[in-house]
Design a protein around this motif. Structure first.
Motif, short mmCIF file in Angstrom:
data_model
loop_
_atom_site.label_atom_id
_atom_site.label_comp_id
_atom_site.label_asym_id
_atom_site.label_seq_id
_atom_site.Cartn_x
_atom_site.Cartn_y
_atom_site.Cartn_z
N ILE A 146 -7.78 -4.98 -4.68
CA ILE A 146 -8.55 -5.92 -5.52
C ILE A 146 -8.04 -7.33 -5.35
CG2 ILE A 146 -9.04 -6.58 -7.92
CD1 ILE A 146 -9.10 -3.56 -8.57
N ARG A 147 -6.73 -7.47 -5.20
CA ARG A 147 -6.13 -8.80 -4.99
C ARG A 147 -6.06 -9.19 -3.51
NH1 ARG A 147 -3.03 -11.36 -9.09
NH2 ARG A 147 -4.22 -11.13 -11.00
N LYS A 148 -6.76 -8.44 -2.67
CA LYS A 148 -6.94 -8.77 -1.25
C LYS A 148 -5.71 -8.56 -0.38
CE LYS A 148 -11.24 -10.01 -1.58
NZ LYS A 148 -12.29 -9.18 -0.96
N PHE A 149 -4.72 -7.81 -0.85
CA PHE A 149 -3.58 -7.48 0.00
C PHE A 149 -4.00 -6.47 1.06
CE2 PHE A 149 -1.31 -8.83 -3.86
CZ PHE A 149 -0.34 -9.65 -3.32
N ARG A 150 -3.31 -6.51 2.19
CA ARG A 150 -3.42 -5.43 3.17
C ARG A 150 -2.37 -4.39 2.80
NH1 ARG A 150 -2.00 -6.93 8.37
NH2 ARG A 150 -0.79 -8.68 7.58
N VAL A 151 -2.73 -3.12 2.84
CA VAL A 151 -1.87 -2.07 2.28
C VAL A 151 -1.65 -0.94 3.28
CG1 VAL A 151 -1.54 -0.46 0.36
CG2 VAL A 151 -2.76 -2.61 -0.02
N LEU A 152 -0.38 -0.50 3.39
CA LEU A 152 -0.03 0.71 4.12
C LEU A 152 0.58 1.70 3.14
CD1 LEU A 152 1.69 -0.92 7.23
CD2 LEU A 152 -0.59 0.10 7.15
N ASN A 153 0.48 3.00 3.45
CA ASN A 153 1.02 4.05 2.59
C ASN A 153 2.04 4.90 3.32
OD1 ASN A 153 -1.41 5.17 0.10
ND2 ASN A 153 -0.85 3.11 0.69
N ALA A 154 3.06 5.34 2.58
CA ALA A 154 4.04 6.29 3.10
C ALA A 154 4.27 7.35 2.04
CB ALA A 154 5.35 5.59 3.46
N THR A 155 4.48 8.58 2.47
CA THR A 155 4.64 9.68 1.52
C THR A 155 6.09 9.98 1.16
OG1 THR A 155 4.59 11.27 3.35
CG2 THR A 155 2.49 10.78 2.25
N ASP A 156 7.03 9.41 1.89
CA ASP A 156 8.44 9.65 1.60
C ASP A 156 9.29 8.52 2.19
OD1 ASP A 156 8.79 10.20 4.38
OD2 ASP A 156 8.26 12.30 4.04
N GLY A 157 10.59 8.55 1.88
CA GLY A 157 11.48 7.50 2.32
C GLY A 157 11.61 7.41 3.83
N LYS A 158 11.66 8.54 4.51
CA LYS A 158 11.82 8.56 5.96
C LYS A 158 10.65 7.88 6.65
CE LYS A 158 12.70 11.65 9.88
NZ LYS A 158 12.88 13.07 10.31
N SER A 159 9.44 8.25 6.25
CA SER A 159 8.26 7.64 6.87
C SER A 159 8.14 6.17 6.49
CB SER A 159 6.98 8.39 6.47
OG SER A 159 6.79 8.38 5.06
N ALA A 160 8.62 5.81 5.28
CA ALA A 160 8.60 4.40 4.86
C ALA A 160 9.48 3.56 5.79
CB ALA A 160 9.08 4.27 3.42
#
Length: 416
Positions: A146-160
């Motif tokens: 909504i605030r126009k950020f580009r977003v990535l997702n990770a499911t755990d610390g290792k993938s982050a």
């Protein structure tokens, strides 16, 4: 930014907002005063609006009905309201708007301008949301979208950590505490081993207030902390903005320390730091590097004849020309009053000589300033060192010696 939709039934406030937005952002603002008028313009200009500024209460839509209609078109929406009751505030935030603005606030117009600018900055900002709960990731990601950020997702610390390695431009990490394998605090510690707080911000999340979890997050390297149990959208946005504004401020301070205030070029300090690094790189990889010293001819005469204001215009004009002609790996700096230095990796010696001879002619034939409606031309002298030395200072010394020869040889020439 494309066109802006303004829906406001107050003529005075509407005129103020329309004038301020158009003047500040140079975009057209289409102003309607009722829901019915808005319906018509949305039908005629579907997909043309990137931003909407809406009055919460309209003559034919007194309870915020306009919000659903505009948000439903996928338009980023700000809401004006003179009503600050808890009921209205909660209703507005439930509509997935970007923000609300108090009409009675004397700073409301400044707030609108700042909020719109922030949206523009957000489009260049990448955020990583980390958590093993799909519901949590969706909630946070949607608010950021909504605030126009580009977003990535990770499911755990290792993938982050893997994503951070792949996308070093990430500016903010929002991480849940409860995750399998590595909890949020441990992830913060891992992140801080590689990314300091002046480069990357972290906001910790926890589903509930568990003892000293907030303090643990902060001590592990997080910038802020939110308890999901008492989660407020407005608070989340405030905390995100605070983190991003701090990073922006640090960037400005850092940039100010390495930039020349007049021209915007890098300064002497940066030139030596980055230049030494570039020299080491080309030596390691067997590349060629040239060092070029440039001086504006008879610059003192320009200052004495036309004044320092015109002298500054000339310096800025030369700086723009150097920037326009710089390669991707070039380092261009103003290292003295009318003296500039350039480091450029190259293919061969003649290529460098031809390039800067062309640049010399461009400077000679391009007006450096307009004085009393007449063009003012200047010339420049160049000294070029193409022999890679043991250090940057030795290359600059050779280039400076050639520059001295160019000056003594009649100026407006390239010496090598």
């Amino acid at each position: 930014m494309r066109q802006v939709l303004l829906v406001e039934d107050s003529k005075m406030f509407g005129r103020l907002v329309k004038s301020r937005i158009e003047k500040t952002f140079d975009v057209p603002v289409f102003w309607t005063k009722t829901l019915a008028e808005t319906e018509k313009i949305l039908a005629m200009a579907k997909g043309h609006f990137s931003l909407a500024l809406l009055d919460f209460s309209l003559p034919d839509a007194p309870n915020g009905e306009i919000i659903d209609r505009v948000v439903g078109e996928g338009i980023t929406t700000f809401v004006f309201t003179a009503d600050l009751t808890e009921e209205v505030r909660n209703l507005v935030w439930s509509k997935k708007v970007a923000d609300y603005i108090l009409k009675e606030d004397s700073n409301s117009l400044d707030y609108i301008v700042a909020a719109i600018r922030q949206l523009g900055d957000n489009q260049d900002s990448l955020v990583l949301v980390v958590g093993d709960s799909a519901r949590y990731r969706t909630l946070v990601s949607e608010l950021l979208y909504i605030r126009k950020f580009r977003v990535l997702n990770a499911t755990d610390g290792k993938s982050a950590m893997a994503i951070l390695e792949q996308y070093p431009e990430i500016k903010l990490v929002v991480t849940d505490y409860h995750m399998s394998g590595m909890d949020g605090c441990s992830l913060c510690q891992k992140i801080r081993e590689k990314y300091k707080q002046d480069r990357l911000a972290i906001i910790g999340f926890s589903s509930k207030n568990e003892g000293n979890i907030g303090a643990r997050f902060i001590k592990s390297g997080a910038n802020d902390f939110i308890i999901q149990q008492s989660f407020l959208v407005e608070e989340f946005y405030c905390r995100v903005n605070h983190c991003m504004e701090n990073l922006s401020l640090i960037d400005k301070i850092r940039d100010g320390a390495i930039r020349d205030f007049l021209t915007g070029l890098h300064n002497r300090r940066y030139f030596f730091d980055a230049g030494t690094e570039l020299l080491g790189h080309v030596q390691k990889h067997g590349e060629l590097l040239a060092c070029i010293m440039l001086d504006i001819d008879f610059f003192k005469k320009v200052n004495d004849t036309y004044g320092h204001d015109v002298g500054d215009m000339v310096i800025k004009s030369i700086a723009r020309t150097l920037c326009d002609n710089a390669g991707d790996r070039d380092i261009v700096a103003r290292i003295g009053g009318e003296e500039f230095c350039i480091l450029t990796p190259h293919g061969n010696r003649q290529e460098v000589i031809d390039r800067f001879e062309k640049l010399r002619r461009q400077i000679e034939t391009t007006p450096a300033a307009i004085v009393e409606d007449k063009p003012l031309f200047v010339t420049s002298s160049f000294g070029i060192c193409t022999a890679i030395g043991d250090n940057l200072e030795s290359m600059m010394k050779i280039a400076d010696e050639y520059l001295y020869k160019a000056k003594n040889g009649g100026r407006n020439r390239v010496q090598f």
